[in-house]
Design an enzyme around this catalytic site. Structure first.
Site, short mmCIF file in Angstrom:
data_model
loop_
_atom_site.label_atom_id
_atom_site.label_comp_id
_atom_site.label_asym_id
_atom_site.label_seq_id
_atom_site.Cartn_x
_atom_site.Cartn_y
_atom_site.Cartn_z
N LYS A 38 0.84 -1.21 0.00
CA LYS A 38 0.00 0.00 0.00
C LYS A 38 0.87 1.26 0.00
CE LYS A 38 -1.83 1.58 4.10
NZ LYS A 38 -1.41 2.96 4.29
N ASN A 39 1.89 1.27 0.87
CA ASN A 39 2.66 2.50 1.03
C ASN A 39 3.67 2.74 -0.09
OD1 ASN A 39 1.09 2.97 3.21
ND2 ASN A 39 2.63 2.44 4.75
N ARG A 87 -4.57 10.14 4.55
CA ARG A 87 -3.39 10.97 4.81
C ARG A 87 -2.53 11.14 3.57
NH1 ARG A 87 -0.95 10.86 9.68
NH2 ARG A 87 1.00 9.98 8.97
N CYS A 138 -6.19 7.92 8.82
CA CYS A 138 -6.05 7.41 10.20
C CYS A 138 -5.94 8.57 11.19
CB CYS A 138 -4.77 6.58 10.32
SG CYS A 138 -5.00 4.88 9.86
N PRO A 188 0.47 16.20 11.13
CA PRO A 188 1.23 17.41 10.83
C PRO A 188 1.94 17.29 9.49
CG PRO A 188 2.34 16.15 12.54
CD PRO A 188 1.05 15.45 12.25
N ASP A 225 4.17 20.02 8.71
CA ASP A 225 5.08 21.16 8.79
C ASP A 225 6.42 20.89 8.09
OD1 ASP A 225 5.02 19.32 11.12
OD2 ASP A 225 6.83 20.39 11.71
N ASP A 285 4.12 0.43 12.32
CA ASP A 285 2.92 -0.23 11.79
C ASP A 285 2.75 -1.66 12.30
OD1 ASP A 285 2.08 1.95 10.28
OD2 ASP A 285 3.43 1.45 8.65
N ILE A 310 7.19 6.85 17.22
CA ILE A 310 6.95 7.55 15.94
C ILE A 310 5.67 8.40 15.98
CG2 ILE A 310 6.70 7.27 13.43
CD1 ILE A 310 9.35 6.21 14.36
N1 EPU Z 1 5.71 14.40 11.26
C1 EPU Z 1 5.75 15.72 11.65
N2 EPU Z 1 5.69 16.67 10.66
C2 EPU Z 1 5.60 16.35 9.34
C3 EPU Z 1 5.56 15.00 8.97
C4 EPU Z 1 5.60 14.03 9.97
O1 EPU Z 1 5.82 16.05 12.81
O2 EPU Z 1 5.55 17.26 8.51
C5 EPU Z 1 5.75 13.37 12.31
C6 EPU Z 1 4.45 12.53 12.33
O3 EPU Z 1 3.44 13.11 13.07
C7 EPU Z 1 4.95 11.25 12.93
C8 EPU Z 1 6.39 11.12 12.39
O4 EPU Z 1 6.75 12.44 11.99
O5 EPU Z 1 4.99 11.40 14.30
C9 EPU Z 1 6.54 10.19 11.20
O6 EPU Z 1 5.67 10.57 10.15
P1 EPU Z 1 5.94 10.22 8.63
O7 EPU Z 1 5.84 11.47 7.84
O8 EPU Z 1 7.20 9.42 8.53
O9 EPU Z 1 4.72 9.27 8.31
P2 EPU Z 1 3.72 9.32 7.09
O10 EPU Z 1 4.46 9.60 5.83
O11 EPU Z 1 2.58 10.17 7.42
C10 EPU Z 1 4.03 6.80 6.49
C11 EPU Z 1 3.10 5.63 6.28
C12 EPU Z 1 2.53 5.19 7.62
C13 EPU Z 1 3.69 4.80 8.53
C14 EPU Z 1 4.67 5.98 8.66
C15 EPU Z 1 5.89 5.66 9.47
C16 EPU Z 1 2.21 5.97 4.07
C17 EPU Z 1 1.05 6.28 3.21
N3 EPU Z 1 2.03 6.02 5.39
O12 EPU Z 1 3.23 7.83 7.06
O13 EPU Z 1 1.71 4.07 7.38
O14 EPU Z 1 3.19 4.45 9.79
O15 EPU Z 1 5.09 6.41 7.35
O16 EPU Z 1 6.58 4.61 8.90
O17 EPU Z 1 3.29 5.66 3.57
C18 EPU Z 1 -0.17 2.68 7.64
O18 EPU Z 1 0.17 2.08 6.60
O19 EPU Z 1 -1.08 2.27 8.39
C19 EPU Z 1 0.50 3.92 8.00
C20 EPU Z 1 0.00 4.77 8.90
#
Ligand code: EPU
Length: 437
Positions: free
Chosen positions: A34-35, A104, A128, A133, A135, A316, A338
């Site tokens: 998926k990701n 997201r 989810c 965030p 930022d 995850d 995380i």
């Molecule tokens: N974060 C910030 N600011 C930002 C971006 C992220 O503070 O601008 C924080 C987030 O709040 C979190 C941490 O950084 O605490 C990590 O966030 P990240 O950006 O790495 O996660 P994501 O890109 O939103 C992807 C996966 C998630 C997975 C995470 C961590 C996808 C579509 N989603 O999310 O997958 O948990 O990386 O590996 O790729 C899932 O599949 O169920 C899922 C949630």
């Protein structure tokens, strides 16, 4: 008449009835990640001719991404697990709020549309309830010359000047790394990223972009170099296996006991999960694209598990492994580093008789001899899979609602689990009776 899930775009409302305890034995074929497929679908916007993507899971988040592509003017067609995306009609840079709010990863269209049109407009991301965030995405793109304006839950981004740049991400955000790759793959300038996320799904996105003609180096490391090119052509690409779907079925089989074979997976992508399941007493053998797990169902307690960016233990898989050790012969501890709101499954697991104490970002599980059936409601995707795992380990019948979260990320979970011997069936949730006065 059944009801619909407003939060799942009108999906028919169902619940799962699970009778336990079950042992799981048999074979499951793992789908594409998926990701990986979500950012790669956004990346199709950068291409000037059709793309063919093999091994794409048929899950709700992918359907949302396809609906976004179509709303922007692309054509999308599914043939089995292959998606054919024709981006030649792409002529819009605004993502409909109705679609963007569903997941997201709609935020990845920010980078893709900026690359293609130098501007993008979209609602702030939903999906989810883990905290959303962005930022880091905004700060990094601003450093490269993008100006943002936010109003009433929407953002508008315009690329004033495409600047060269050295971006350092203060934490390895998966989404921010992907947005930078998407935004900078087109357009003549060089961008270096340090502190980039190293998840295999990012290397997969880079693999697709390179197949389409992009000049990006450093895949799999935390230092990436993107030399923008003037155009990308279409590409044919195969999505890598879903390591979290693989971890899900491994944890289910570990907690329930039995012998389960997973096909079309890649054990190298989830070594920390395999290591922890071995520590818990499971026998696991893995070769090129197959994993076999044998478990007695009564696991050993674990040394503390702390989630970390790849190659650490994946956030995850935290809820899944926690479910597997609920009946272990001793206590285990989980530290979530995380996401802040990633223990949403804990109060529901307690309804089954689980003994879990949460203090801040740490959850302590004391293994119990027996779990009992209960009515459960899932609040997020991996939490939903954890509740399903624990329901199959529990004595008696459990009812699981909030299935739209599960179906965002798993293809045919009910069928797969039935094939493994689980007693599970989905039934419609009837609409409430309304008196006409
Ligand atoms: N974060 C910030 N600011 C930002 C971006 C992220 O503070 O601008 C924080 C987030 O709040 C979190 C941490 O950084 O605490 C990590 O966030 P990240 O950006 O790495 O996660 P994501 O890109 O939103 C992807 C996966 C998630 C997975 C995470 C961590 C996808 C579509 N989603 O999310 O997958 O948990 O990386 O590996 O790729 C899932 O599949 O169920 C899922 C949630």
């Amino acid at each position: 008449m059944g009801r619909n899930y407003p939060e799942c775009g009108g999906m028919k409302m169902k619940k799962l009835l699970v009778a336990g305890p079950t042992r799981l034995s048999g074979t499951v074929r793992i789908h594409g990640a998926k990701n990986s497929v979500l950012p790669i679908l956004a990346a199709c916007c950068l291409c000037c001719s059709p793309c063919v993507l093999h091994n794409c899971p048929d899950i709700a988040d992918v359907r949302t991404a396809l609906a976004i592509l179509e709303s922007l003017g692309c054509k999308a067609r599914r043939e089995g697990s292959t998606l054919c995306i024709d981006p030649t009609g792409l002529d819009r840079h605004c993502v409909e709020p109705r679609l963007a709010g569903k997941m997201r990863s709609s935020v990845l269209f920010l980078g893709a549309l900026l690359a293609r049109f130098s501007q993008a407009e979209l609602a702030l991301p939903g999906g989810c309830p883990l905290g959303d965030p962005i930022d880091l995405h905004v700060k990094a793109l601003s450093q490269l010359g993008v100006r943002f304006c936010f109003e009433e839950g929407r953002m508008r981004a315009v690329w004033h000047k495409r600047l060269d740049g050295d971006i350092r991400l203060p934490l390895p955000s998966v989404g921010a790394t992907e947005n930078l790759l998407l935004a900078c793959a087109l357009g003549k300038r060089t961008v270096n990223i340090t502190g980039a996320a190293r998840e295999p799904e990012i290397a997969d996105l880079i693999g697709f972009l390179r197949a389409a003609g992009a000049d990006i180096s450093g895949a799999g490391t935390s230092s990436l170099q993107i030399c923008g090119v003037s155009r990308l052509h279409g590409a044919t690409y195969t999505i890598l296996p879903d390591r979290i779907e693989t971890a899900t079925y491994l944890c289910m089989a570990a907690g329930c006991g039995g012998e389960t074979e997973l096909l079309r997976c890649d054990a190298r992508l989830l070594l920390p999960v395999i290591e922890r399941l071995r520590e818990a007493g499971c026998e696991i053998s893995a070769d090129a694209d197959r994993i076999v797990l044998r478990s007695s169902g009564r696991l050993l307690p674990l040394l503390p598990v702390s989630t970390a960016p790849y190659p650490g233990f994946p956030t995850d898989a935290q809820a899944l492994l926690m479910a597997a050790v609920l009946k272990a012969a001793g206590g285990s501890e989980f530290r979530e580093t995380i996401f802040e709101r990633r223990f949403l499954h804990v109060p529901e697991l307690r309804k089954l008789g689980a003994d879990i104490q949460v203090a801040g970002s740490t959850a302590r599980v004391r293994g119990v001899r027996q779990l009992h059936g209960a009515k459960l409601r899932a609040e997020d995707l991996r939490g939903a899979a954890a509740l399903l795992t624990a329901s199959m380990m529990a004595e008696g019948e459990s009812e699981l609602t909030g299935l739209c979260h599960l179906l965002r990320g798993y293809e045919k979970p009910e069928q797969n689990l039935k094939n493994l011997g689980a007693s599970i069936k989905s039934v419609d949730i009837p609409a409430p009776f309304v008196y006409n006065t």
